[in-house]
Design a protein around this motif. Structure first.
Motif, short mmCIF file in Angstrom:
data_model
loop_
_atom_site.label_atom_id
_atom_site.label_comp_id
_atom_site.label_asym_id
_atom_site.label_seq_id
_atom_site.Cartn_x
_atom_site.Cartn_y
_atom_site.Cartn_z
N LYS A 131 0.94 -1.15 0.03
CA LYS A 131 -0.12 0.08 0.15
C LYS A 131 0.91 1.10 -0.09
CE LYS A 131 -2.61 -1.14 3.46
NZ LYS A 131 -3.61 -1.53 4.62
N VAL A 146 -8.94 8.21 -2.14
CA VAL A 146 -8.42 7.54 -3.37
C VAL A 146 -7.36 6.46 -2.81
CG1 VAL A 146 -6.68 7.75 -5.28
CG2 VAL A 146 -8.12 9.69 -4.53
N THR A 147 -6.65 6.61 -1.88
CA THR A 147 -5.78 5.54 -1.23
C THR A 147 -6.63 4.51 -0.80
OG1 THR A 147 -4.25 7.07 -0.61
CG2 THR A 147 -3.87 5.03 0.33
N TYR A 149 -9.53 3.43 -1.64
CA TYR A 149 -10.28 2.84 -2.83
C TYR A 149 -9.11 1.80 -3.54
CZ TYR A 149 -11.90 2.94 -7.75
OH TYR A 149 -12.21 2.60 -9.02
N LYS A 150 -7.94 2.51 -3.69
CA LYS A 150 -6.98 1.68 -4.14
C LYS A 150 -6.64 0.37 -3.49
CE LYS A 150 -3.85 4.13 -7.26
NZ LYS A 150 -2.34 4.56 -7.24
N ASN A 151 -6.60 0.48 -2.15
CA ASN A 151 -5.91 -0.43 -1.23
C ASN A 151 -7.03 -1.62 -1.11
OD1 ASN A 151 -3.95 0.92 -0.47
ND2 ASN A 151 -4.74 1.76 1.32
N LEU A 154 -6.37 -3.67 -4.44
CA LEU A 154 -4.93 -4.54 -4.40
C LEU A 154 -4.96 -5.80 -4.47
CD1 LEU A 154 -2.47 -1.69 -2.75
CD2 LEU A 154 -2.53 -2.45 -5.17
N ILE A 165 -8.21 -1.41 -14.83
CA ILE A 165 -8.13 -0.38 -13.63
C ILE A 165 -6.58 -0.85 -12.96
CG2 ILE A 165 -9.32 -1.64 -11.66
CD1 ILE A 165 -10.06 1.32 -10.76
N ASN A 166 -5.90 0.33 -12.74
CA ASN A 166 -4.45 -0.02 -12.26
C ASN A 166 -4.30 0.79 -10.85
OD1 ASN A 166 -1.53 -0.38 -11.81
ND2 ASN A 166 -1.35 1.45 -12.82
N PRO A 167 -4.52 -0.05 -10.22
CA PRO A 167 -4.42 0.27 -8.42
C PRO A 167 -3.01 0.30 -7.97
CG PRO A 167 -5.41 -2.10 -8.23
CD PRO A 167 -5.00 -1.49 -9.99
N SER A 169 0.66 1.15 -6.92
CA SER A 169 1.32 2.32 -6.61
C SER A 169 2.92 1.88 -6.90
CB SER A 169 1.13 2.85 -5.19
OG SER A 169 -0.12 3.28 -5.13
N TYR A 196 3.04 1.44 -15.56
CA TYR A 196 1.94 0.38 -15.97
C TYR A 196 2.15 -0.63 -17.04
CZ TYR A 196 -3.04 -0.26 -17.48
OH TYR A 196 -4.13 -0.91 -17.81
#
Length: 242
Positions: A131, A146-147, A149-151, A154, A165-167, A169, A196
């Protein structure tokens, strides 16, 4: 006798920690690069190589790099952009585990030990991401939504997922040397989304691992590429996915 046995056990301990090579591409980021370097050196990781490839900065970056002579490997010379600088650094790297950290991002304390332990315990896994917090110029966390949502996404990353979608980091991503030996280096034709593009190539061959902890801080500020060119960034991701 006691000192010798301590020295030997320390040597063995270092051997047991896989060597991690971190490459930092840099160009005119004197405001942040020292924080980046310190975040790597302050990991106190016993088997570390930090390589800074500077593109010929004129803003005082080189003076900062000189302060860390002997603690980091660095070069300052013209390059063909960020991907070229990363590739040059990876070609110099002697570690078993690779990563790149941009000159305005940071590693969070203890990250490298967590990464090393993960790779030691999971021999079959060739790359891993964790993360990542989003931080501002002052280093305070921002855009927490945003973090979050990405977490949440993952743990579910697969190739088909990543095409949509590219979560992932980039500063919190690490891979074994053999990945680069198999996949090759970063595409120098990519300006925004070389990471990416690389993750898609890697995930086609290797299933990723996930470390459910914060490993890095991704800094946004007025001059950061992702802030200046959100639309171009998105269009580039779309093109790569296609």
């Amino acid at each position: 006798g006691l000192f010798l046995s301590f020295a030997n056990s320390f040597k063995n301990m270092i051997k047991n920690f896989p060597k991690i090579s971190i490459v930092t591409p840099s160009f005119n980021q004197a405001n942040f690069i020292e924080k980046t370097i310190k975040s790597v050196l302050n990991q106190n990781y016993p088997n570390l190589e930090h390589i800074v490839m500077d593109g010929g900065s004129t803003d005082g970056t080189v003076e900062i790099l000189k302060k860390y002579d002997g603690k980091i490997i660095w070069k300052s010379e013209k390059d063909r952009g960020q991907a070229d600088a990363i590739n040059k650094g990876l070609k110099l790297a002697t570690g078993e585990i690779f990563s790149y950290l941009n000159s305005d991002d940071i590693l969070l304390p203890g990250s490298l030990t967590k990464v090393a332990k993960f790779f030691i315990r999971n021999r079959q896994i060739k790359w891993v991401f964790g993360k990542c917090k989003i931080i501002n110029q002052k280093g305070s966390e921002v855009r927490k939504f945003v973090t979050i949502y990405k977490n949440l996404l993952l743990p579910f990353v697969s190739k088909n997922f990543l095409l949509v979608i590219n979560p992932i980091s980039q500063p919190a991503t690490f891979w074994r040397r053999e990945v680069t030996e198999k996949i090759g280096f970063f595409d120098e034709g990519e300006y925004y989304c070389m990471d990416y593009d690389y993750w898609l190539k890697v995930i086609s061959k290797f299933k990723p691992g996930f470390i459910n902890e914060n490993l890095a801080g991704f800094r946004i500020h007025q001059k950061s590429k992702s802030e200046l060119n959100v639309i171009e960034h998105f269009q580039d991701e779309l093109k790569i996915a296609k």
